[in-house]
Design an enzyme around this catalytic site. Sequence first.
Site, PDB file in Angstrom:
ATOM      1  N   ASP A  52      24.097  27.558  -4.818  1.00 23.16           N
ATOM      2  CA  ASP A  52      24.691  27.005  -6.036  1.00 23.16           C
ATOM      3  C   ASP A  52      26.132  26.627  -5.706  1.00 23.16           C
ATOM      4  O   ASP A  52      26.961  27.509  -5.462  1.00 23.16           O
ATOM      5  CB  ASP A  52      24.650  28.038  -7.164  1.00 23.16           C
ATOM      6  N   SER A 131      31.060   8.124  -5.980  1.00 20.30           N
ATOM      7  CA  SER A 131      30.409   7.122  -6.819  1.00 20.30           C
ATOM      8  C   SER A 131      31.327   5.929  -6.974  1.00 20.30           C
ATOM      9  O   SER A 131      32.557   6.082  -7.024  1.00 20.30           O
ATOM     10  CB  SER A 131      30.091   7.704  -8.203  1.00 20.30           C
ATOM     11  N   TYR A 144      32.755  11.725 -15.797  1.00 21.53           N
ATOM     12  CA  TYR A 144      32.063  11.540 -14.520  1.00 21.53           C
ATOM     13  C   TYR A 144      32.949  10.749 -13.560  1.00 21.53           C
ATOM     14  O   TYR A 144      33.118  11.130 -12.392  1.00 21.53           O
ATOM     15  CB  TYR A 144      30.738  10.812 -14.747  1.00 21.53           C
ATOM     16  N   LYS A 148      34.479  12.259  -9.893  1.00 20.63           N
ATOM     17  CA  LYS A 148      34.189  11.607  -8.611  1.00 20.63           C
ATOM     18  C   LYS A 148      35.452  10.978  -8.017  1.00 20.63           C
ATOM     19  O   LYS A 148      35.643  10.971  -6.794  1.00 20.63           O
ATOM     20  CB  LYS A 148      33.106  10.537  -8.796  1.00 20.63           C
TER      21      LYS A 148
END
Length: 269
Positions: A52, A131, A144, A148
């Site tokens: 994890d 991304s 998000y 990134k």
Amino acid sequence: MEQKVVLVTGGSSGIGKSIGIYLKSKGYKVYGTTRNLTNYSNFKEFDLLELDVRNPDSVKRSVTELIAKEGRVDVLVNNAGIGITGPIEETPHEEILKAFDTNFNGPLHVSKAVLPYMRKQGSGLIINITSIAGYMGLPYRGIYSASKGALELVTEALRMETKDFGIHFTNLAPGDFATNIAAGRYHAPVSEKSPYREPYGNTLKMMDEHVESGKDPMLVARMVFKIINTKNPKVHYKVGEFMQKISLILKKILPDKVYEKLLLNHYKL
């Protein structure tokens, strides 16, 4: 020549699974990771470790297990990540922290765990999967984008800090690919009472369509393979649709408000 050992986080599905399958086909010893091994008892594509990325103790145990088995780790692909969408005003802060814990803190935990072994070897490569969204603040995907984008920047710093140890860091930013990220991400509900209801609902639908019509994630896997076989990797790589990559060039050359207008038009906002 000694077989190179590759660790791919988030390797049980999506882009990570494609990377693992492709690299194994090219002769690498691949280990993927998943948070719960019991869910993948029939997984045969390559070896899986339970890890994890949000838990430093879990990371340390898995990396120690890998080293005990192989004695080294040559390549780390920090691929594990989660999606998150929603108006920032209406996104619960605990969900924002969860996104950063996986997309930013996670790669740092795993990188810190493998760096002592790579330094001892005098070699190593760490590829952070970011991304194209990390290069711009996208509406209803701002958290998000931020997580990134933060990973992109910290990778730049890590490259310089570790260069004297024979270790290379690089970023690989994919665009939209056909994976299960949309199904697994957190998205703030489209509330009937929300002032963002219509624009957010329309944007969410468009984002899902982009993922569903995305390219084959094997394209990302091939780029990872290319980077591994590059003597001195670049700081940044991108892989995706032509228009997604050209949008990054436009962001560099256009005035901010002109670029913002292009995004607003794209999302019909």
